[in-house]
Design a protein around this motif. Structure first.
Motif, PDB file in Angstrom:
ATOM      1  N   SER A  20       0.926  -1.197   0.133  1.00 29.65           N
ATOM      2  CA  SER A  20      -0.024   0.069   0.047  1.00 29.65           C
ATOM      3  C   SER A  20       0.685   1.187   0.193  1.00 29.65           C
ATOM      4  O   SER A  20       0.473   2.219  -0.703  1.00 29.65           O
ATOM      5  N   ASP A  21       2.110   1.115   0.638  1.00 25.29           N
ATOM      6  CA  ASP A  21       2.947   2.449   0.769  1.00 25.29           C
ATOM      7  C   ASP A  21       4.345   1.915   0.699  1.00 25.29           C
ATOM      8  O   ASP A  21       4.779   0.753   1.216  1.00 25.29           O
ATOM      9  N   TYR A  27       1.789   4.326 -11.054  1.00 26.65           N
ATOM     10  CA  TYR A  27       1.485   3.381 -10.171  1.00 26.65           C
ATOM     11  C   TYR A  27       1.110   4.220  -8.503  1.00 26.65           C
ATOM     12  O   TYR A  27       0.074   3.788  -7.966  1.00 26.65           O
ATOM     13  N   CYS A  28       1.704   5.371  -8.533  1.00 33.91           N
ATOM     14  CA  CYS A  28       1.779   5.888  -7.137  1.00 33.91           C
ATOM     15  C   CYS A  28       1.594   7.470  -7.282  1.00 33.91           C
ATOM     16  O   CYS A  28       1.594   8.190  -8.314  1.00 33.91           O
ATOM     17  N   ASP A  29       0.999   8.032  -6.285  1.00 34.11           N
ATOM     18  CA  ASP A  29       1.307   9.292  -5.929  1.00 34.11           C
ATOM     19  C   ASP A  29       2.432   9.614  -5.030  1.00 34.11           C
ATOM     20  O   ASP A  29       2.861   8.758  -3.934  1.00 34.11           O
ATOM     21  N   ARG A  71       2.449   6.545  -2.357  1.00 34.30           N
ATOM     22  CA  ARG A  71       1.340   5.880  -2.096  1.00 34.30           C
ATOM     23  C   ARG A  71       0.701   5.339  -3.126  1.00 34.30           C
ATOM     24  O   ARG A  71       0.518   5.663  -4.259  1.00 34.30           O
ATOM     25  N   ARG A 122      -1.684   3.604  -5.537  1.00 35.49           N
ATOM     26  CA  ARG A 122      -3.109   3.847  -5.851  1.00 35.49           C
ATOM     27  C   ARG A 122      -3.803   2.340  -5.947  1.00 35.49           C
ATOM     28  O   ARG A 122      -3.250   1.344  -6.632  1.00 35.49           O
ATOM     29  N   GLU A 164      -6.337   1.956  -7.597  1.00 30.85           N
ATOM     30  CA  GLU A 164      -6.868   2.013  -9.099  1.00 30.85           C
ATOM     31  C   GLU A 164      -5.798   2.782  -9.716  1.00 30.85           C
ATOM     32  O   GLU A 164      -5.427   3.831  -9.119  1.00 30.85           O
ATOM     33  N   LYS A 165      -5.336   2.386 -10.985  1.00 33.03           N
ATOM     34  CA  LYS A 165      -4.450   3.387 -11.789  1.00 33.03           C
ATOM     35  C   LYS A 165      -5.079   4.431 -12.084  1.00 33.03           C
ATOM     36  O   LYS A 165      -6.361   4.539 -12.356  1.00 33.03           O
ATOM     37  N   LYS A 166      -4.437   5.575 -12.148  1.00 30.19           N
ATOM     38  CA  LYS A 166      -5.176   6.938 -12.374  1.00 30.19           C
ATOM     39  C   LYS A 166      -5.488   7.010 -13.977  1.00 30.19           C
ATOM     40  O   LYS A 166      -6.403   7.613 -14.520  1.00 30.19           O
TER      41      LYS A 166
END
Length: 290
Positions: free
Chosen positions: A147-148, A180-182, A208, A210, A212-214
């Motif tokens: 998750s992180d 994949y992430c913020d 972080r 995600r 679901e992919k943005k």
């Protein structure tokens, strides 16, 4: 045992007690600052239900801080000479499991299944710089239940992961991580806060992941191939760099760029992730239509 090991004195006492020798080839630099340790733990939002995987724990300085906040910590350490040290420094915790493995070669999913109830996990680590990117990309690409990712990395690498389109640091790594992430910068860490002192400054970055992919991408392999081509020779226009992929001729690439509302004279570093996704999807449609 003193709860904190993160002073220079406490670290060297442990090192000398066990006759430990730092390995340059394994990128061993131990963090000696309480404040940064606390920022890493805070950046990971470590809580009592969290399952943590830590890579390259050194003498267990960060490990102790993580174990005091979370449910379980799995430590993966490649250097067998550190295992008895960790058994000593972590002996007052019953929620830590130490394994002597190379994270690049290890079966990470099985380790998580066996030791961390299958996850979700948080990867928290002061990563050896020579394997930073392979470790991070492995966790992202292999659908590991993470998750992180909160890691200390070389300053320039963190800046590339966090870079925005149009900036000089923006490149293929920026796109790959942000797909994949913020991203979030947690702390800047000057080189003098390590023993031995490395030649570069560091940054703690939080990725972080995600759920679901943005951006919707129809063919991920093609998406990353296009990204790699776009940044392969940064001075080339998109028309030329994408043509060099060798999958469509120049006129077809020109059509794809037009369909994607992207000027063919632009360069890769100016494209947003949304534009890269649109471009890759249109290349994919063109290929499927042939």
């Amino acid at each position: 045992m003193d709860k904190r090991l993160s002073s220079h004195k406490a670290t060297m006492e442990v090192v000398n007690k066990h006759g430990f020798r730092f390995s340059k080839s394994l990128g061993q630099n131990f963090l000696i600052d309480d404040n940064i340790i606390d920022k890493i733990v805070e950046g990971a939002n470590a809580g009592k239900n969290d399952k943590i995987i830590e890579v390259g724990p050194g003498i267990g300085t960060l490990t102790r801080a993580l174990a005091s906040k979370s449910e379980k910590v799995l430590v993966v350490e490649i250097d067998k000479s550190l295992i008895p040290i960790l058994e000593d420094t972590l002996s007052d915790f019953d929620n830590i499991k130490v394994v002597n493995e190379d994270i690049i070669k290890a079966d990470v999913k099985t380790l998580i299944d066996q030791n961390l109830d299958g996850g979700p996990v948080k990867l928290v680590a002061n990563l050896p710089y020579y394997i930073t990117t392979p470790i991070i990309m492995r966790f992202l690409e292999e659908s590991i239940n993470v998750s992180d990712i909160v890691v200390m990395v070389q300053k320039e690498v963190a800046e590339r992961m966090n870079a925005k389109p149009g900036k000089k640091d923006f490149g293929a790594l920026s796109v790959a991580v942000q797909y994949y992430c913020d991203t979030e910068i947690v702390a800047k860490v000057p080189r003098h806060l390590f023993v031995p002192q490395p030649n570069v400054d560091s940054i703690v970055i939080a990725l972080r992941v995600r759920p679901e992919k943005k951006y919707k991408v129809d063919n991920e392999e093609l998406f990353f191939k296009a990204v790699k081509a776009a940044f392969g020779q940064r001075r080339k226009t998109l028309l030329n760099s994408l043509t060099s992929m060798g999958i469509l001729d120049k006129s077809k690439i020109s059509e794809v760029l037009l369909e994607s509302n992207i000027d063919e004279k632009r360069r890769g570093e100016t494209l947003s992730l949304e534009e890269f996704a649109s471009l890759a999807n249109n290349i994919n449609k063109k290929l499927e239509g042939e």
